[in-house]
Design a protein around this motif. Sequence first.
Motif, short mmCIF file in Angstrom:
data_model
loop_
_atom_site.label_atom_id
_atom_site.label_comp_id
_atom_site.label_asym_id
_atom_site.label_seq_id
_atom_site.Cartn_x
_atom_site.Cartn_y
_atom_site.Cartn_z
N VAL A 1 50.62 28.39 34.05
CA VAL A 1 49.42 29.04 33.53
C VAL A 1 49.32 30.44 34.13
O VAL A 1 49.38 30.61 35.35
CB VAL A 1 48.16 28.22 33.90
CG1 VAL A 1 46.90 28.94 33.42
CG2 VAL A 1 48.25 26.83 33.30
N ARG A 2 49.16 31.46 33.28
CA ARG A 2 49.05 32.85 33.72
C ARG A 2 47.76 33.47 33.21
O ARG A 2 47.14 32.98 32.27
CB ARG A 2 50.25 33.66 33.21
CG ARG A 2 51.60 33.19 33.72
CD ARG A 2 51.69 33.32 35.22
NE ARG A 2 53.04 33.06 35.71
CZ ARG A 2 53.33 32.78 36.97
NH1 ARG A 2 52.38 32.72 37.87
NH2 ARG A 2 54.58 32.56 37.34
N GLY A 3 47.39 34.60 33.83
CA GLY A 3 46.25 35.36 33.35
C GLY A 3 44.95 34.91 33.97
O GLY A 3 44.91 34.20 34.99
N ASP A 4 43.84 35.34 33.37
CA ASP A 4 42.50 34.96 33.82
C ASP A 4 41.71 34.49 32.60
O ASP A 4 42.24 34.35 31.50
CB ASP A 4 41.82 36.12 34.52
CG ASP A 4 41.82 37.40 33.69
OD1 ASP A 4 41.80 37.29 32.44
OD2 ASP A 4 41.85 38.50 34.27
N ARG A 5 40.43 34.28 32.79
CA ARG A 5 39.62 33.73 31.69
C ARG A 5 39.54 34.67 30.49
O ARG A 5 39.37 34.22 29.35
CB ARG A 5 38.22 33.40 32.20
CG ARG A 5 37.40 32.57 31.23
CD ARG A 5 36.12 32.04 31.83
NE ARG A 5 35.35 31.32 30.82
CZ ARG A 5 35.52 30.05 30.50
NH1 ARG A 5 36.44 29.34 31.13
NH2 ARG A 5 34.78 29.48 29.57
N THR B 1 39.16 17.98 33.89
CA THR B 1 39.98 18.81 34.78
C THR B 1 40.04 20.24 34.23
O THR B 1 40.30 20.47 33.05
CB THR B 1 41.40 18.25 34.90
OG1 THR B 1 41.34 16.90 35.38
CG2 THR B 1 42.24 19.08 35.86
N VAL B 2 39.82 21.22 35.13
CA VAL B 2 39.82 22.64 34.74
C VAL B 2 41.14 23.27 35.17
O VAL B 2 41.56 23.13 36.32
CB VAL B 2 38.63 23.38 35.38
CG1 VAL B 2 38.68 24.87 35.04
CG2 VAL B 2 37.32 22.77 34.92
N LEU B 3 41.80 23.97 34.25
CA LEU B 3 43.06 24.63 34.56
C LEU B 3 42.82 25.93 35.32
O LEU B 3 41.87 26.66 35.03
CB LEU B 3 43.84 24.93 33.28
CG LEU B 3 44.35 23.72 32.49
CD1 LEU B 3 45.22 24.19 31.34
CD2 LEU B 3 45.13 22.76 33.37
N GLN B 4 43.71 26.20 36.27
CA GLN B 4 43.65 27.42 37.06
C GLN B 4 44.93 28.22 36.89
O GLN B 4 45.99 27.67 36.54
CB GLN B 4 43.45 27.08 38.54
CG GLN B 4 42.21 26.30 38.86
CD GLN B 4 42.10 25.95 40.33
OE1 GLN B 4 42.87 26.45 41.16
NE2 GLN B 4 41.14 25.10 40.68
N SER B 5 44.83 29.53 37.15
CA SER B 5 46.02 30.37 37.10
C SER B 5 47.05 29.88 38.11
O SER B 5 46.70 29.46 39.22
CB SER B 5 45.65 31.82 37.39
OG SER B 5 46.78 32.65 37.25
N ASN B 6 48.32 29.89 37.74
CA ASN B 6 49.47 29.44 38.54
C ASN B 6 49.60 27.92 38.58
O ASN B 6 50.46 27.40 39.29
CB ASN B 6 49.44 29.99 39.96
CG ASN B 6 50.82 29.92 40.63
OD1 ASN B 6 51.84 30.25 40.01
ND2 ASN B 6 50.88 29.47 41.86
N ASP B 7 48.81 27.19 37.83
CA ASP B 7 49.05 25.75 37.67
C ASP B 7 50.37 25.55 36.91
O ASP B 7 50.63 26.24 35.92
CB ASP B 7 47.92 25.09 36.87
CG ASP B 7 46.71 24.78 37.72
OD1 ASP B 7 46.78 24.95 38.95
OD2 ASP B 7 45.68 24.35 37.15
N SER C 1 43.49 34.66 28.87
CA SER C 1 44.13 33.38 28.61
C SER C 1 43.18 32.45 27.87
O SER C 1 41.97 32.44 28.12
CB SER C 1 44.58 32.73 29.92
OG SER C 1 44.97 31.39 29.72
N ARG C 2 43.75 31.64 26.98
CA ARG C 2 42.97 30.65 26.25
C ARG C 2 42.79 29.36 27.05
O ARG C 2 42.11 28.44 26.58
CB ARG C 2 43.64 30.31 24.92
CG ARG C 2 43.70 31.47 23.93
CD ARG C 2 44.44 31.05 22.67
NE ARG C 2 44.44 32.09 21.66
CZ ARG C 2 45.35 33.05 21.59
NH1 ARG C 2 46.33 33.08 22.48
NH2 ARG C 2 45.29 33.97 20.65
N VAL C 3 43.44 29.26 28.22
CA VAL C 3 43.40 27.99 28.96
C VAL C 3 42.81 28.12 30.36
O VAL C 3 42.28 27.15 30.90
CB VAL C 3 44.82 27.37 29.05
CG1 VAL C 3 45.36 27.08 27.66
CG2 VAL C 3 45.78 28.26 29.83
N VAL C 4 42.91 29.29 31.00
CA VAL C 4 42.40 29.45 32.36
C VAL C 4 40.89 29.25 32.39
O VAL C 4 40.15 29.86 31.60
CB VAL C 4 42.78 30.83 32.94
CG1 VAL C 4 42.10 31.05 34.29
CG2 VAL C 4 44.28 30.94 33.09
#
Length: 491
Positions: free
Chosen positions: A397-401, A459-465, A404-407
């Motif tokens: 996972v890259r980027g920020d909110r 569960t919330v996704l974070q950058s670098n997951d 990114s569509r997932v962060v």
Amino acid sequence: MKIIILGAGRIGQSAAESLVSEQNDITVIDTDGKRLRELQERLDLRGVVGNGIDPQVLAEAGARDTDLLIACAAQDETNLVCCKLAQMLFGVPTRIARVRAQAYEDGSELLSKEGFAVDHILCPENSLMRYIGKLVEFPEALQVREFAGGRACLVSSRARAGAPAVGQAIADLRQRMPEVAMRIVAIYRRFADEPDRFVPCDGSTHIEPGDEVFVLAGRQRIAQVLAALHRPQGQPVRPVRRVMIAGGGEVSERLALELAQEAGRFHVKVVEEDAERCIALASRLPEGVLLLQGSGSDEDLLIEEGIEEVDLFVALSDDDEDNIMACLLAKRLGARRVLALINRHAYADLVHGTHIDIALTPAQAMLGELLAYVRRGDVQAVHSLRRGVAEALEIVVRGDRKSSRVVGRRVQDLALPPAVHIGLIVRGLPDPDAPPLAEGEIAPPTPGEPEIIIPRSHTVLQSNDHVVFFLPNKRLVREVEQLFRVSATFF
């Protein structure tokens, strides 16, 4: 993506077949015009007859606007020179070479831009050896695939009656084994007179005897997962100690050398029919490896050498039919597990689910290394499963909110295709793409061990997951990649 493949041999054909199915623009170069014509009749690709180290041939194949070169001709020298020409003359951005010589490894100065300009080395022999090595380490598994640098694994095992998890619903299994963080991502079930069929998994799905079950878990939990699927309660695991290898080729030699490194742990026997090859092997294999001249399908030889006590019988000759027959005979005579190396996909499909426990193709062992370079986004690992139909994928996972569509989003809010589920998240791995510290800036404290997370809906996704998926159909890959791609204009 525009891809040139040099060499229409077994590896080249397998790569072309997989990559064409993903709507890539494929051109194959080979000196054998007949072989290319047969390939063009089967697959939607372009063939160019010629030598891959001829600049004119590379230009005709479209090297000037190619994204990826895969050099997998028969000779190492041809592949290395082709990569260098592709870099010097045509600026091909990514170059992969099949090289058997062990002196060449990723990161070597010989492969740098000043050297042969190879981004990644493919060695099917080493890929096969690593694949078989995992089966030795986990004797109850049909396959073991690693993610996040080996911290997480996808394993498949055949469910056996009497094992604790067999007959249980998946939801009940979570309650019975709360200490084991795992996710059952797929079940392939046997049906009479039909190939195994994919069974979608939810909490109400029951595991039945004979099911091939795919499970994602942290590496330290794999032994417990396999025991729950394959072994009755209280029965100890039987480790692999006695290994018999039929065929004395390159893969057999490397496997025997690898097993012999741990003195006293394995009893290894290699059976080779050719007298000259036996002499060559005798000069290179250590004393602890017993070398026998004979055929792996010789019943008298197998009985004389105690085949009924063999934990793993591996048939690795160049002949598919010999490997199949040797494994069937070894199994009938009492070998606990048998593995056949099979080059033809049609043969691998035929023997899957028979008395041969594992049918392994060279492409199956190394195709993921190629796919990782074709995938879009920050894909770290790809493993082709079920003979290319399914796929396991690790995306960072890259980027920020904002980008990114997932962060920062919950798993239940992600726009994933219905058949795709997140199986596992590894959080807390070092980020190689993190910006360097400014002058005078204090480095953050060193994090602890990475965390293995079995995601829930909240569960919330974070950058670098590092997120691992199981996709029952590889056609779903593009949608997943698109979702996780960072966009500077996404708000």
